[in-house]
Design an enzyme around this catalytic site. Sequence first.
Site: not given
Length: 301
Positions: A60, A64, A140
């Site tokens: 995604h 990070d 998410h």
Amino acid sequence: MKLTILGCYAATPRTITNPTSQVLEIRDRMFLIDCGEGTQVQLRKNKIKFSKINHIFISHLHGDHVYGLVGLVSTYMLLNRVDDLHIYGPKGIKEIITLQLKLSNSWTNYNLYFHELESTESETVFEDEKVIVKTIPLKHRIYTNGYLFLEKFNERKLNIDAVQQYEIDQVYYKKIKYGGDITLEDGRVIPNTELTFDPDTPKSYAFCSDTLYNEDILPLIENVDVLYHESTFLESEAILAEKTMHSTAKEAARIALKANAKNLVLGHYSTRYESIQKFKDEAETIFPNVFLGDDGESFSF
């Protein structure tokens, strides 16, 4: 099958930890999974020949998991890479990378292919004669996929003693490895089982990055050899995990147990914790074969 964890901590990088990135070596293929900040430095520290990486899978577009990608793409250019590079990730990843290349006038001197993903159903995104890669739709805060890596069935192993006993020419070895019987000059048919040994059982690896606890993925990862599942929080922060759409170590263990996974690797730890040992302790109350992912750790399965 070898897994090298380059980074497995959540959010911001620290001097002692790195955000998500890992390398999977399977059937002579080397795949990079996610590319957080500092990935190329970690590749060098772990002595990984990253010129062998031709396929990169991004789960995604949170920083990070992707902020190290443009640096790696640019470094390949400086190293005069000639091989094609394929990048798989959510729709938008092409715009993110090409905009930076455009504004810095740093176009690659090798072919760069983007495979942008939008489907909320599992789909095959890569396949060759040895490996298949499928998406694992996750839950998410933004569109996110995990990835399932599946070995195809291996060739059978030659029984050299038997082959030589029947004086079979080497030209037939490939046929034998693929399961073929052999007819000798005198008309005798030698069954393949006399000429070969069973191949190794194909292995599988499931990478489940940032996600809310989600049993919908169970049919996709059933009986997987190795499951990497994010475990951002301990159970004491379960409410925070639900709020941020992450998982706890115990929830990762429940998924592994219900999927009948053989091994569970934890990762994506919140940096609020002084020690990651508690993640293993909590997960082992539910699932037995738990490994702590950590920067620089390698696992062979």
